[in-house]
Design a protein around this motif. Structure first.
Motif, PDB file in Angstrom:
ATOM      1  N   SER A 113       1.143  -1.211   0.093  1.00  0.00           N
ATOM      2  CA  SER A 113       0.133  -0.151   0.072  1.00  0.00           C
ATOM      3  C   SER A 113       0.893   1.297   0.018  1.00  0.00           C
ATOM      4  O   SER A 113       2.063   1.035   0.487  1.00  0.00           O
ATOM      5  N   GLY A 114       0.370   2.349  -0.569  1.00  0.00           N
ATOM      6  CA  GLY A 114       1.169   3.604  -0.818  1.00  0.00           C
ATOM      7  C   GLY A 114       2.267   3.447  -1.629  1.00  0.00           C
ATOM      8  O   GLY A 114       3.238   4.134  -1.571  1.00  0.00           O
ATOM      9  N   ALA A 149       2.137  -0.527  -7.958  1.00  0.00           N
ATOM     10  CA  ALA A 149       1.051   0.223  -7.883  1.00  0.00           C
ATOM     11  C   ALA A 149      -0.104  -0.568  -8.809  1.00  0.00           C
ATOM     12  O   ALA A 149      -1.212  -0.672  -8.337  1.00  0.00           O
ATOM     13  N   ASP A 150       0.357  -1.081  -9.957  1.00  0.00           N
ATOM     14  CA  ASP A 150      -0.703  -1.886 -10.770  1.00  0.00           C
ATOM     15  C   ASP A 150      -0.879  -3.326 -10.394  1.00  0.00           C
ATOM     16  O   ASP A 150      -2.088  -3.829 -10.465  1.00  0.00           O
ATOM     17  N   ALA A 151       0.067  -3.814  -9.814  1.00  0.00           N
ATOM     18  CA  ALA A 151      -0.043  -5.410  -8.947  1.00  0.00           C
ATOM     19  C   ALA A 151       0.481  -5.484  -7.804  1.00  0.00           C
ATOM     20  O   ALA A 151       1.375  -5.774  -7.235  1.00  0.00           O
ATOM     21  N   PRO A 152      -0.312  -4.952  -6.734  1.00  0.00           N
ATOM     22  CA  PRO A 152       0.300  -4.456  -5.281  1.00  0.00           C
ATOM     23  C   PRO A 152       0.253  -5.869  -4.721  1.00  0.00           C
ATOM     24  O   PRO A 152       0.526  -5.780  -3.426  1.00  0.00           O
ATOM     25  N   SER A 153      -0.505  -6.854  -4.955  1.00  0.00           N
ATOM     26  CA  SER A 153      -0.384  -8.104  -4.499  1.00  0.00           C
ATOM     27  C   SER A 153       0.281  -9.168  -5.188  1.00  0.00           C
ATOM     28  O   SER A 153      -0.057  -9.552  -6.259  1.00  0.00           O
ATOM     29  N   ASP A 189      10.684   3.277   1.458  1.00  0.00           N
ATOM     30  CA  ASP A 189      10.129   4.467   1.282  1.00  0.00           C
ATOM     31  C   ASP A 189       8.993   4.515   2.399  1.00  0.00           C
ATOM     32  O   ASP A 189       8.968   4.150   3.476  1.00  0.00           O
ATOM     33  N   SER A 190       7.925   5.393   1.785  1.00  0.00           N
ATOM     34  CA  SER A 190       6.660   5.366   2.495  1.00  0.00           C
ATOM     35  C   SER A 190       5.698   4.303   2.232  1.00  0.00           C
ATOM     36  O   SER A 190       4.689   4.328   2.839  1.00  0.00           O
ATOM     37  N   ALA A 191       5.953   3.243   1.553  1.00  0.00           N
ATOM     38  CA  ALA A 191       5.105   2.185   1.196  1.00  0.00           C
ATOM     39  C   ALA A 191       5.259   1.366   2.395  1.00  0.00           C
ATOM     40  O   ALA A 191       6.227   1.278   2.917  1.00  0.00           O
ATOM     41  N   THR A 192       4.166   0.455   2.504  1.00  0.00           N
ATOM     42  CA  THR A 192       4.072  -0.531   3.632  1.00  0.00           C
ATOM     43  C   THR A 192       3.603  -1.796   2.820  1.00  0.00           C
ATOM     44  O   THR A 192       3.046  -1.900   1.825  1.00  0.00           O
ATOM     45  N   VAL A 193       3.885  -2.966   3.442  1.00  0.00           N
ATOM     46  CA  VAL A 193       3.503  -4.330   3.097  1.00  0.00           C
ATOM     47  C   VAL A 193       3.084  -5.116   3.994  1.00  0.00           C
ATOM     48  O   VAL A 193       3.414  -5.210   5.114  1.00  0.00           O
ATOM     49  N   GLN A 194       1.799  -5.435   3.901  1.00  0.00           N
ATOM     50  CA  GLN A 194       0.970  -6.269   4.848  1.00  0.00           C
ATOM     51  C   GLN A 194       1.114  -7.739   4.486  1.00  0.00           C
ATOM     52  O   GLN A 194       1.138  -8.217   3.208  1.00  0.00           O
ATOM     53  N   VAL A 195       1.010  -8.730   5.346  1.00  0.00           N
ATOM     54  CA  VAL A 195       1.148 -10.125   4.923  1.00  0.00           C
ATOM     55  C   VAL A 195       0.127 -11.024   5.557  1.00  0.00           C
ATOM     56  O   VAL A 195      -0.296 -10.758   6.755  1.00  0.00           O
TER      57      VAL A 195
END
Length: 445
Positions: A113-114, A149-153, A189-195
């Motif tokens: 995200s972000g 951003a187009d494939a965030p998952s 940077d400012s992006a985060t990743v959830q698992v």
């Protein structure tokens, strides 16, 4: 009238023989029983298939054959090369090596995200994931993953850090990237990743198969202190890909400056170590992707500390190891592929990269990457007609304070067509699926 001949005798060629255990077949058992019946009741005794005596003999022959089979299994249960199941476990107990549990495996979904439009988040193979509540259960990804951003998952396979059922996780656990590891290896940077794991992580309650267990037992050294003995122990440490021992008194080290300067007719080439005097040797360890070398690189067990503990338990008095991390050399390829019409170029490219990654991952310390092996690997992929101008590329090795005569530091280089990528004794090849050193062009025939 069963066959009561002791199976351990080999006068008739069956049972325990110099060539091993020879099983008596049911046809031979029936023939022997019929011969005894004729000797006891006369040659004219009725042994046709419908006679009562024949039915009794056939029923007894089945039981005798099962006894022979049980004796055969019992005989071969005494040897590591042929024992199975519980018999193999007993032989392993004699060697002090129990059957090990497997690592729990499964899949997790990584969601970013972000992410800025032009930003690509790369999570390399070995990215460490853990459960949020303590005590933490740590997992490592088994492949590289990219998020945009187009494939965030993306979904990626994971394997537990520790063996055994402790690595099993139910679906829907609270997971996160391991903070210390992420700070050192990732830059989002400012992006985060959830698992998240939508399916259970399982398999840790299973044990290694007989073939794997047998191979490990056959490699157990029978002495307390040799190079092979210490290498076998280090290779069992989680996170160790390969290891090598550089022992100046255990063999000739041609890379030393004093080599070939001795006057053999006047001086001894080497002298023995005095009892009680300090003796030092070097151990080079290649680490699997994602495993921390030092404890401050993450909260999973550091490879250096584990290796040091193992060597301390096995080294003799006044023998001290110098444990160093091997230099990892990034390997890339550049080639033009000729693909049959109708085949998906992207699928062929992915299959080639996976095959090359698996082949390079099997190489050990100091083993060269052969140009011919890569050509055969590429041509074995379905849909590839030919491979042209294949060149190997070498990235700059990671500096790991090792210098046994050969580590090359500096920028990346591209080799000529047909040239092998040679490595020093302290270097190990690594092929990253997302490496910028990869350049595969596809052409139609």
């Amino acid at each position: 009238m069963t066959d009561l001949t002791p199976p351990v005798t080999s006068a008739d060629g069956y049972g325990v023989t110099p060539d091993g255990f020879v099983l008596k077949g049911i046809d031979r058992i029936i023939a022997d029983q019929q011969a005894r019946a004729r000797a006891m009741f006369g040659s004219d005794v009725d042994l046709t298939s419908g006679s009562a005596l024949r039915k009794v003999l056939d029923a007894a022959a089945v039981q005798v054959h099962e006894l022979w089979r049980a004796l055969e299994n019992q005989y071969y249960a005494n040897f590591l090369t042929t024992a199975q199941g519980d018999s193999l476990d007993l032989l392993g107990a004699d060697l002090g090596q129990a059957r090990q549990p497997l690592w729990a495996t499964g899949e997790v979904t990584l969601t970013g995200s972000g992410i800025r439009p032009a930003r690509v988040l790369v999570l390399p193979e070995g990215t460490v994931v853990r459960t949020t509540p303590a005590p933490h259960t740590s997992l490592r990804t088994t492949a590289a993953t990219t998020l945009t951003a187009d494939a965030p998952s993306a979904t990626v396979g994971v394997r537990a850090v520790d063996r055994g059922p402790g690595g099993n996780l139910a679906a829907g656990q609270a997971l996160e990237l391991e903070p210390a590891w992420a700070r050192l290896h990732l830059n989002f940077d400012s992006a985060t990743v959830q698992v998240a794991n939508r399916a259970p992580i399982s398999g840790g309650d299973l044990l290694e198969t007989d073939d794997v267990y047998r191979a490990r037992l056959l490699g157990v050294p029978r002495t307390l202190w040799t190079q092979d003995a210490v290498l076998a122990r280090i290779l069992e440490v989680p996170g160790v890909r390969d290891t090598a021992v550089f022992d100046p008194l255990g063999g000739v080290d041609a890379s030393r400056g004093v080599f070939n300067t001795y006057l053999f007719g006047q001086h001894a080439f080497t002298t023995g170590r005095r009892t009680g005097s300090p003796y030092f040797f070097d151990i080079v360890v290649a680490v699997e992707p994602g495993w921390p070398w030092r404890q401050d690189e993450g909260d999973i067990p550091a490879v250096y500390d584990k290796v040091l503990d193992v060597v301390r338990q096995w080294r003799p008095v006044s023998v001290f190891p110098d444990i160093r991390q091997a230099n990892q050399v990034d390997v890339g390829i550049r080639a033009t592929l000729v693909v049959q019409p109708g085949h998906d170029p992207n699928a062929i490219r992915g299959a080639i990269l996976s095959a090359v990654h698996a082949g390079v991952d099997r190489l050990r310390l100091g083993r060269a990457v052969l140009h011919s092996d890569l050509v055969l690997t590429v041509r074995s992929i379905a849909g590839v007609v030919d491979v042209q101008n294949l060149r190997l590329r070498r990235g700059a090795p990671l500096f790991a304070e090792v210098g046994f005569g050969g580590a090359v530091f500096g920028g990346a280089v591209e080799l000529s067509v047909g040239e092998n990528l040679t490595l020093a004794a302290d270097e190990i090849a690594y092929f990253d699926l997302d490496s910028p050193l990869i350049d595969l062009q596809v052409a139609s025939p």
